[in-house]
Design an enzyme around this catalytic site. Structure first.
Site, PDB file in Angstrom:
ATOM      1  N   HIS A 133      60.739  55.922  41.795  1.00 45.42           N
ATOM      2  CA  HIS A 133      59.214  55.097  41.816  1.00 45.42           C
ATOM      3  C   HIS A 133      58.572  55.119  43.399  1.00 45.42           C
ATOM      4  O   HIS A 133      57.318  55.454  43.484  1.00 45.42           O
ATOM      5  CB  HIS A 133      59.331  54.084  41.345  1.00 45.42           C
ATOM      6  CG  HIS A 133      58.095  53.152  41.028  1.00 45.42           C
ATOM      7  ND1 HIS A 133      57.082  53.455  40.137  1.00 45.42           N
ATOM      8  CD2 HIS A 133      57.526  52.212  41.591  1.00 45.42           C
ATOM      9  CE1 HIS A 133      56.062  52.895  40.251  1.00 45.42           C
ATOM     10  NE2 HIS A 133      56.067  51.962  41.300  1.00 45.42           N
ATOM     11  N   ALA A 136      53.285  57.989  40.567  1.00 51.06           N
ATOM     12  CA  ALA A 136      53.864  57.001  39.963  1.00 51.06           C
ATOM     13  C   ALA A 136      53.262  55.608  39.237  1.00 51.06           C
ATOM     14  O   ALA A 136      53.352  54.674  39.351  1.00 51.06           O
ATOM     15  CB  ALA A 136      55.177  56.593  40.724  1.00 51.06           C
ATOM     16  N   SER A 184      51.335  53.479  41.732  1.00 56.45           N
ATOM     17  CA  SER A 184      51.909  52.324  40.684  1.00 56.45           C
ATOM     18  C   SER A 184      50.805  51.456  40.249  1.00 56.45           C
ATOM     19  O   SER A 184      49.823  52.132  39.743  1.00 56.45           O
ATOM     20  CB  SER A 184      52.853  51.423  41.363  1.00 56.45           C
ATOM     21  OG  SER A 184      53.682  50.827  40.384  1.00 56.45           O
ATOM     22  N   THR A 185      50.656  50.222  40.739  1.00 58.62           N
ATOM     23  CA  THR A 185      49.412  49.335  40.222  1.00 58.62           C
ATOM     24  C   THR A 185      48.367  49.843  40.690  1.00 58.62           C
ATOM     25  O   THR A 185      47.202  49.672  40.036  1.00 58.62           O
ATOM     26  CB  THR A 185      49.701  48.059  40.703  1.00 58.62           C
ATOM     27  OG1 THR A 185      50.918  47.460  39.912  1.00 58.62           O
ATOM     28  CG2 THR A 185      48.578  46.953  40.244  1.00 58.62           C
ATOM     29  N   TRP A 201      51.982  46.864  43.490  1.00 53.06           N
ATOM     30  CA  TRP A 201      52.490  45.383  43.461  1.00 53.06           C
ATOM     31  C   TRP A 201      54.181  45.542  43.852  1.00 53.06           C
ATOM     32  O   TRP A 201      54.671  46.344  43.592  1.00 53.06           O
ATOM     33  CB  TRP A 201      52.423  45.123  41.836  1.00 53.06           C
ATOM     34  CG  TRP A 201      53.158  43.668  41.343  1.00 53.06           C
ATOM     35  CD1 TRP A 201      52.490  42.597  41.400  1.00 53.06           C
ATOM     36  CD2 TRP A 201      54.575  43.526  41.395  1.00 53.06           C
ATOM     37  NE1 TRP A 201      53.244  41.673  41.241  1.00 53.06           N
ATOM     38  CE2 TRP A 201      54.602  41.958  41.181  1.00 53.06           C
ATOM     39  CE3 TRP A 201      55.739  44.105  41.334  1.00 53.06           C
ATOM     40  CZ2 TRP A 201      55.623  41.442  40.816  1.00 53.06           C
ATOM     41  CZ3 TRP A 201      56.873  43.252  41.088  1.00 53.06           C
ATOM     42  CH2 TRP A 201      56.736  42.094  40.699  1.00 53.06           C
ATOM     43  N   ASP A 240      61.922  57.886  37.632  1.00 55.71           N
ATOM     44  CA  ASP A 240      61.054  56.688  38.068  1.00 55.71           C
ATOM     45  C   ASP A 240      61.636  55.455  36.961  1.00 55.71           C
ATOM     46  O   ASP A 240      61.510  55.572  35.839  1.00 55.71           O
ATOM     47  CB  ASP A 240      59.818  56.832  37.489  1.00 55.71           C
ATOM     48  CG  ASP A 240      58.926  55.661  38.271  1.00 55.71           C
ATOM     49  OD1 ASP A 240      59.317  54.479  38.058  1.00 55.71           O
ATOM     50  OD2 ASP A 240      57.715  55.945  38.685  1.00 55.71           O
TER      51      ASP A 240
END
Length: 274
Positions: free
Chosen positions: A254, A120, A95-96, A29, A225
């Site tokens: 991140h 991450a 991530s997302t 995201w 992160d």
């Protein structure tokens, strides 16, 4: 442009380059498949087929008002996989996108998948609750939503200029091209998708999903992160996964697939070949 139409009428853009064993990339995201440039080019050169969709509401996919939740994200990913008839695939999520991969495996099974990589990633749960005291307070994510709704362009400069890539750390030189590319990708997507997506990535609990994934999963996380804090994410996901492998990166931010692409790509390649 190559696109598919989902069952609920959403046009999903995807990249599909090369041949060989497919690697499917799920982005973070509020970005797009462009965030995987360093990985797409590297693995394409290694003889893999690389596939990378833009999530609904992000990048070149439809800016629809609804469906910005992990179940829809997973179903959209499944639609691309089935349309291309991908088999023996490796799914990589940042991530997302890591949450999307986990929910996809839990919701659609592992029959088409060989391995997965979480970079991450947001699982098992980002927000702080009674059962997740190490999470971030909900007020943090409420602030994200307010910024998206009122000053998205400014907010989307502040994140890459600062914590996303660790450019706010002493001795780290900001890279304007990386910052501008993050902003470009973010602003290409829709504000509604980005607003709702904050709830999706922060409040979705992936605990049971992780417990039920049987295939090998490499969990990669930097211990600096500032977006998805290490302690409540990487180690916990690896513990919950029956066949999880944790690889910790000292001082990595991140956005390490971009800032440390050479290290990340090499370690993923080793995992794929193991």
């Amino acid at each position: 442009m190559p696109t598919i139409i989902t069952k609920d009428g959403v046009e999903i853009f995807y990249k599909d380059w090369g041949s060989g064993q497919p690697i499917v990339f799920s982005h973070g995201w509020p970005l797009s498949s462009d965030d995987w440039d360093a990985q797409l080019m590297f693995f394409l050169a290694q003889g893999y087929r690389v596939v990378a969709p833009d999530r609904r509401g992000h990048g070149r996919s439809s800016q629809v008002a609804d469906g910005h939740d992990m179940d829809h994200y997973a179903d959209d990913l499944a639609a691309v996989v089935e349309h291309l008839d991908l088999r023996d695939a490796v799914h990589i999520g940042h991530s997302t996108g890591g949450g999307e991969v986990v929910r996809y495996l839990a919701r659609h099974g592992e029959s088409r998948v060989a391995k997965a990589v979480l970079i991450a990633a947001v699982p098992p749960l980002m927000v702080q609750t009674e059962s997740n005291p190490g999470g971030l307070p909900k007020s943090v994510f409420d602030g994200f939503q307010e910024s998206v709704a009122t000053n998205r362009a400014g907010f989307f400069r502040e994140l890459p200029e600062g914590p996303f890539y660790g450019f706010n750390r002493d001795g780290v030189e900001p890279v304007e091209g990386i910052i501008a590319n993050w902003w470009r990708q973010g602003m290409q997507g829709g504000a509604k998708a980005h607003y709702d997506g904050i709830v999706a990535f922060s409040q979705t609990d992936f605990t049971e999903d992780l417990k039920n994934i049987q295939l090998p999963v490499l969990v990669m996380h930097g211990d600096d992160d500032q977006i998805v804090p290490y302690a409540a994410a990487g180690p916990r996901s690896a513990e919950l996964l029956p066949n999880g492998i944790l690889k910790t990166y000292k001082g990595f931010p991140h956005g390490m697939p971009t800032t440390h692409a050479d290290v990340i790509n090499a370690d993923i390649l080793e995992f794929l070949r193991s």
